[in-house]
Design an enzyme around this catalytic site. Sequence first.
Site, PDB file in Angstrom:
ATOM      1  N   ASN A   9       0.891  -1.017  -0.092  1.00  0.00           N
ATOM      2  CA  ASN A   9       0.117   0.012  -0.040  1.00  0.00           C
ATOM      3  C   ASN A   9       0.746   1.368  -0.112  1.00  0.00           C
ATOM      4  O   ASN A   9       1.577   1.617   1.244  1.00  0.00           O
ATOM      5  CB  ASN A   9      -0.929  -0.048   1.248  1.00  0.00           C
ATOM      6  CG  ASN A   9      -1.712   1.020   1.541  1.00  0.00           C
ATOM      7  OD1 ASN A   9      -1.798   2.015   0.492  1.00  0.00           O
ATOM      8  ND2 ASN A   9      -2.236   1.224   2.548  1.00  0.00           N
ATOM      9  N   LYS A  11      -0.009   4.223  -0.268  1.00  0.00           N
ATOM     10  CA  LYS A  11      -0.414   5.504   0.368  1.00  0.00           C
ATOM     11  C   LYS A  11      -0.266   6.713  -0.549  1.00  0.00           C
ATOM     12  O   LYS A  11      -0.245   6.527  -1.673  1.00  0.00           O
ATOM     13  CB  LYS A  11      -0.143   5.589   1.887  1.00  0.00           C
ATOM     14  CG  LYS A  11      -0.116   4.585   2.757  1.00  0.00           C
ATOM     15  CD  LYS A  11       0.063   4.424   4.095  1.00  0.00           C
ATOM     16  CE  LYS A  11      -0.115   3.047   4.716  1.00  0.00           C
ATOM     17  NZ  LYS A  11       0.115   3.319   6.022  1.00  0.00           N
ATOM     18  N   HIS A  98      -9.399   0.828   4.869  1.00  0.00           N
ATOM     19  CA  HIS A  98      -8.210   1.031   5.668  1.00  0.00           C
ATOM     20  C   HIS A  98      -8.443   1.965   6.977  1.00  0.00           C
ATOM     21  O   HIS A  98      -9.219   2.923   6.832  1.00  0.00           O
ATOM     22  CB  HIS A  98      -7.188   1.716   4.633  1.00  0.00           C
ATOM     23  CG  HIS A  98      -5.632   1.708   5.239  1.00  0.00           C
ATOM     24  ND1 HIS A  98      -5.440   2.681   6.235  1.00  0.00           N
ATOM     25  CD2 HIS A  98      -4.743   0.843   4.999  1.00  0.00           C
ATOM     26  CE1 HIS A  98      -4.012   2.433   6.455  1.00  0.00           C
ATOM     27  NE2 HIS A  98      -3.653   1.379   5.768  1.00  0.00           N
ATOM     28  N   GLU A 100      -6.840   4.447   7.791  1.00  0.00           N
ATOM     29  CA  GLU A 100      -6.556   5.776   7.763  1.00  0.00           C
ATOM     30  C   GLU A 100      -7.809   6.474   6.926  1.00  0.00           C
ATOM     31  O   GLU A 100      -8.202   7.719   7.093  1.00  0.00           O
ATOM     32  CB  GLU A 100      -5.233   5.978   6.729  1.00  0.00           C
ATOM     33  CG  GLU A 100      -4.148   5.853   7.522  1.00  0.00           C
ATOM     34  CD  GLU A 100      -2.817   5.349   6.882  1.00  0.00           C
ATOM     35  OE1 GLU A 100      -2.820   5.416   5.470  1.00  0.00           O
ATOM     36  OE2 GLU A 100      -1.763   4.818   7.582  1.00  0.00           O
ATOM     37  N   GLU A 168      -4.887  -5.236  10.744  1.00  0.00           N
ATOM     38  CA  GLU A 168      -4.108  -4.126  10.633  1.00  0.00           C
ATOM     39  C   GLU A 168      -4.267  -3.241  12.132  1.00  0.00           C
ATOM     40  O   GLU A 168      -5.261  -2.583  12.125  1.00  0.00           O
ATOM     41  CB  GLU A 168      -4.124  -3.154   9.721  1.00  0.00           C
ATOM     42  CG  GLU A 168      -3.741  -3.603   8.148  1.00  0.00           C
ATOM     43  CD  GLU A 168      -3.394  -2.663   7.242  1.00  0.00           C
ATOM     44  OE1 GLU A 168      -2.308  -2.832   6.705  1.00  0.00           O
ATOM     45  OE2 GLU A 168      -3.812  -1.516   7.096  1.00  0.00           O
ATOM     46  N   GLY A 174       2.762   2.339  10.667  1.00  0.00           N
ATOM     47  CA  GLY A 174       3.519   3.340  10.513  1.00  0.00           C
ATOM     48  C   GLY A 174       4.215   3.876  11.807  1.00  0.00           C
ATOM     49  O   GLY A 174       5.082   4.979  12.019  1.00  0.00           O
ATOM     50  N   SER A 212       3.758  -2.158  10.321  1.00  0.00           N
ATOM     51  CA  SER A 212       5.423  -1.951  10.348  1.00  0.00           C
ATOM     52  C   SER A 212       5.887  -3.401  10.130  1.00  0.00           C
ATOM     53  O   SER A 212       6.744  -4.040  10.487  1.00  0.00           O
ATOM     54  CB  SER A 212       5.710  -1.632  11.661  1.00  0.00           C
ATOM     55  OG  SER A 212       5.138  -0.336  12.067  1.00  0.00           O
TER      56      SER A 212
HETATM   57  P1  13P Z   1       3.143   0.298   7.551  1.00  0.00           P
HETATM   58  O1  13P Z   1       3.722  -0.931   7.154  1.00  0.00           O
HETATM   59  O2  13P Z   1       3.932   1.706   7.262  1.00  0.00           O
HETATM   60  O3  13P Z   1       2.992   0.310   9.199  1.00  0.00           O
HETATM   61  O4  13P Z   1       1.624   0.510   6.964  1.00  0.00           O
HETATM   62  C1  13P Z   1       0.984  -0.559   7.210  1.00  0.00           C
HETATM   63  C2  13P Z   1      -0.262  -0.475   6.516  1.00  0.00           C
HETATM   64  O5  13P Z   1      -1.338   0.721   6.848  1.00  0.00           O
HETATM   65  C3  13P Z   1      -0.664  -1.057   4.900  1.00  0.00           C
HETATM   66  O6  13P Z   1      -2.051  -0.777   4.672  1.00  0.00           O
END
Ligand code: 13P
Length: 257
Positions: A9, A11, A98, A100, A168, A174, A212
């Site tokens: 992803n 982002k 997601h 976010e 997740e 992150g 992560s």
């Molecule tokens: P990170 O791997 O940067 O923690 O992000 C995970 C994520 O949100 C994947 O959709």
Amino acid sequence: MRRALVAGNWKMHGSSASVARLLGELLQGLNSDAAQSDADIVVCPSHPHLAQAATLCADSAIAVGGQDCSAHAEGAYTGEVAPDMLSDLGCQWVIVGHSERRQYHGESDAVVAAKLAASHSAGLHTMLCVGETRAQREAGQAEEVVRHQLATALENRAVLDRLVIAYEPVWAIGTGLTATPQQAQAMHAFIRGLLREWSLDADGTRVLYGGSVKAGNAAELFAEPDIDGALVGGASLEAKQFLAIIAAAAQRAQAAN
Ligand code: 13P
């Protein structure tokens, strides 16, 4: 045996130059290691880069997906992208729910369920994200939160077809904080138990871990029986890291054969 899946992803990162560079490195890396064909691979660039990515990945081992889609098939929804538009650009996949999107765009479980229904109707493969916040975990509500997210999304049973679930935990995204393999396995087993309870395809549905994931911790996560791959954020923007995570998933598949 469920086939391993590693998805990146990206982002809100990248430019047409960096997309070309990263995909060039990934395709080259995959070509030089046939063993990696034991894992399915998906990349999810931001919407403006999807057509470019789909062209670069045509006839390759990498499938392309969107990071989100509208719950509507078409209409006056400024700024939204319909699932059919993703297919039209060459995407086979989409991420919905997601954290976010839930956090910054107020997407409720009901909105996520509507998006999943729309992506399913458009024939896309969907990665449905679920996961609890740190406060919810500390309050002992992690399982209840995930149960509600899944129960709402899967009320329409048909959507399980072409569905992958991604667990997740929000506190691990992150942050550099990864769920331990045991914590992740426990939730993955809980999710599979829910599918069984609801008479859905518990054994055939892939459940990915996200939060992560890096080259250094992928293998220990993939060693757990209910972790079928990863949804990777930051580390998917570096070819070397992402290729190493794919290699760890492929090795898991080979070890099981
Ligand atoms: P990170 O791997 O940067 O923690 O992000 C995970 C994520 O949100 C994947 O959709």
